[in-house]
Design an enzyme around this catalytic site. Structure first.
Site, PDB file in Angstrom:
ATOM      1  N   HIS A  72      -3.693  -5.754 -12.421  1.00 51.73           N
ATOM      2  CA  HIS A  72      -3.266  -4.401 -12.754  1.00 51.73           C
ATOM      3  C   HIS A  72      -4.120  -3.373 -12.019  1.00 51.73           C
ATOM      4  CE1 HIS A  72      -0.831  -5.020 -16.721  1.00 51.73           C
ATOM      5  NE2 HIS A  72      -0.539  -5.920 -15.796  1.00 51.73           N
ATOM      6  N   TYR A 201      -1.841   2.929 -23.741  1.00 48.62           N
ATOM      7  CA  TYR A 201      -2.639   3.320 -24.903  1.00 48.62           C
ATOM      8  C   TYR A 201      -2.070   4.646 -25.398  1.00 48.62           C
ATOM      9  CZ  TYR A 201      -6.210  -0.067 -23.397  1.00 48.62           C
ATOM     10  OH  TYR A 201      -6.892  -1.212 -23.034  1.00 48.62           O
ATOM     11  N   PRO A 293     -11.908  -3.098 -29.926  1.00 52.97           N
ATOM     12  CA  PRO A 293     -11.131  -3.578 -28.777  1.00 52.97           C
ATOM     13  C   PRO A 293     -10.522  -2.493 -27.908  1.00 52.97           C
ATOM     14  CG  PRO A 293      -9.886  -3.852 -30.800  1.00 52.97           C
ATOM     15  CD  PRO A 293     -11.250  -3.397 -31.210  1.00 52.97           C
ATOM     16  N   LYS A 297     -13.478  -4.611 -23.935  1.00 57.50           N
ATOM     17  CA  LYS A 297     -14.797  -5.034 -23.484  1.00 57.50           C
ATOM     18  C   LYS A 297     -15.327  -6.312 -24.130  1.00 57.50           C
ATOM     19  CE  LYS A 297     -15.258  -1.844 -20.579  1.00 57.50           C
ATOM     20  NZ  LYS A 297     -14.613  -2.297 -19.363  1.00 57.50           N
ATOM     21  N   TYR A 385     -13.602   1.266 -17.365  1.00 59.35           N
ATOM     22  CA  TYR A 385     -12.560   0.311 -17.744  1.00 59.35           C
ATOM     23  C   TYR A 385     -12.605  -0.932 -16.854  1.00 59.35           C
ATOM     24  CZ  TYR A 385      -8.108  -1.218 -19.722  1.00 59.35           C
ATOM     25  OH  TYR A 385      -7.137  -1.929 -20.385  1.00 59.35           O
TER      26      TYR A 385
END
Length: 394
Positions: A72, A201, A293, A297, A385
């Site tokens: 991704h 998200y 979550p 990580k 990220y």
């Protein structure tokens, strides 16, 4: 029994550490209180940082990940219906993340260990750690009705938040940092195509949601729910209907629903203990820290610990650098706290906190709006990220 490194726990962190050490010529024995099927039945994370993927390749367990995993280049944030894409690859000089389920990582590591011939003892009961501050630590356990003593040089506690490793350290020797969040994540796994080619998200007036995936045909979705909620009160139909209300209408129209393969509610917490070392015992992964979550990580932070301990032990055995042992905790904690910060930030920005007053809610909304509206802010999100680089051990 004798070995060089006794590893407590056959989850991904224990298996990864064992595989790396075995490839380096360092003998290991892994002890696990559950069965292999139970370990594989744990539904966990699915986003691997590039450093984690590279470490799996170094361990010789990355072939199926590279064949079946999904690379991704970015992910989407939805803020009350407004969609913003975080271009991970463009903002970090080409870095990506790999979507590949933790269950599959564990399966690949189990297979690699079996092929190596190294010993893993499953259903090891009554595990106890002894003399960890001395020169000759050992572990006792019961297996198939027999009491066994395993002598070793070092012990790696990879047995999770509820494991025996951290409990073997006197409480007065540890400093604990913890925040328990006033909500949990209700997760649903289904054999349906993902609603989007990248993760979404979403923050809405009804609460947080996440559209994730495990493969091109398997999806994982999450809803923020109260701590008083029960899984049995959430039928599949209720879950899908609520998810549609929390994501943009154009996304909801594309959502393919289906029967759940698994549903569960996970509470969210931030947790760290310091130090991560007590004598010849080293805490790795969830044994020493937990992250919510939201920042993806958990598994990646465990891999970071593994990387640090593995490289230290290679130098201990290969070069006699026992001075490096005391550096494990400081090195690991620097990366841990940065990941804790990012996970706390993402959680704070995207969830509804019932106790927040109007001013605090407005500040959080403005903070996130500023970050996604600034290239510097988006770069900060992207850098965290995809994962910060591993710190060198020398």
């Amino acid at each position: 029994m004798k070995t060089q490194v006794a590893i407590i726990g056959a989850g991904p962190s224990g298996l990864l550490l064992g595989q790396l050490l075995q490839k380096a010529g360092i003998d290991t024995v892994i002890l696990e209180r559950q069965t292999p099927d139970y370990v594989l039945g744990r539904i966990r994370a699915g986003v691997l940082e590039q450093t984690t993927a590279d470490l799996l390749r170094e361990a010789g367990a990355g072939a199926r990940m590279d064949a079946e995993g999904l690379l991704h280049d970015g992910f989407e944030l939805v803020l009350n219906g407004r969609r913003e894409r975080i271009d991970l690859k463009g903002l970090t000089g080409g870095k990506q993340v790999m979507v590949y389920g933790q269950t599959e990582v564990t399966r690949d590591l189990m297979q690699a260990r079996a092929q190596s011939g190294a010993l893993s003892v499953y259903e090891a009961a009554d595990v106890e750690l002894h003399d960890v501050t001395g020169d000759k630590p050992y572990v006792t356990f019961t297996h198939q009705g027999e009491q066994v003593r395993l002598e070793c040089d070092y012990i790696a506690g990879c047995d999770g938040f509820h494991g025996v490793a951290r409990r073997s350290i006197p409480a007065e020797r540890l400093q604990t940092f913890e925040r328990v969040y006033p909500f949990g994540w209700l997760g649903l796994l289904s054999d349906t195509p993902p609603v989007n080619h990248e993760l979404i998200y979403a923050s809405s007036e009804r609460g947080f949601s996440l559209c994730s995936q495990r493969s091109a045909t398997r999806s994982r979705y999450y809803l923020q729910v109260g701590l008083d909620e029960k899984v049995e009160d959430w039928s599949d139909a209720r879950f899908w209907e609520e998810l549609k209300r929390r994501i943009p209408e154009d996304v909801a129209r594309q959502l393919v629903t289906g029967p759940s393969l698994e549903k569960s509610i996970a509470p969210l917490r931030s947790f760290v203990v310091e130090p991560l070392q007590y004598g010849r015992l080293f805490l790795v992964g969830d044994a020493g820290h937990i992250v919510p979550p939201t920042g993806a990580k958990g598994l990646n932070l465990a891999a970071s610990d593994v990387n640090t301990l593995y490289r230290i032990l290679v130098k201990v055995y290969g070069e006699g650098r026992t001075d490096l042992l005391e550096r494990y905790s400081p090195i690991a904690l620097r990366r841990i706290w940065k990941a804790e910060r990012f996970s706390w930030w993402m959680t704070s920005m995207l969830h509804h906190f019932p106790d927040n007053d109007a001013f605090t809610s407005k500040m959080l909304e403005t903070e996130l709006d500023y970050m996604v509206g600034s290239e510097a802010g988006r770069t900060t999100i992207a850098e965290n990220y995809v994962g910060l680089p591993f710190e060198a051990v020398d």
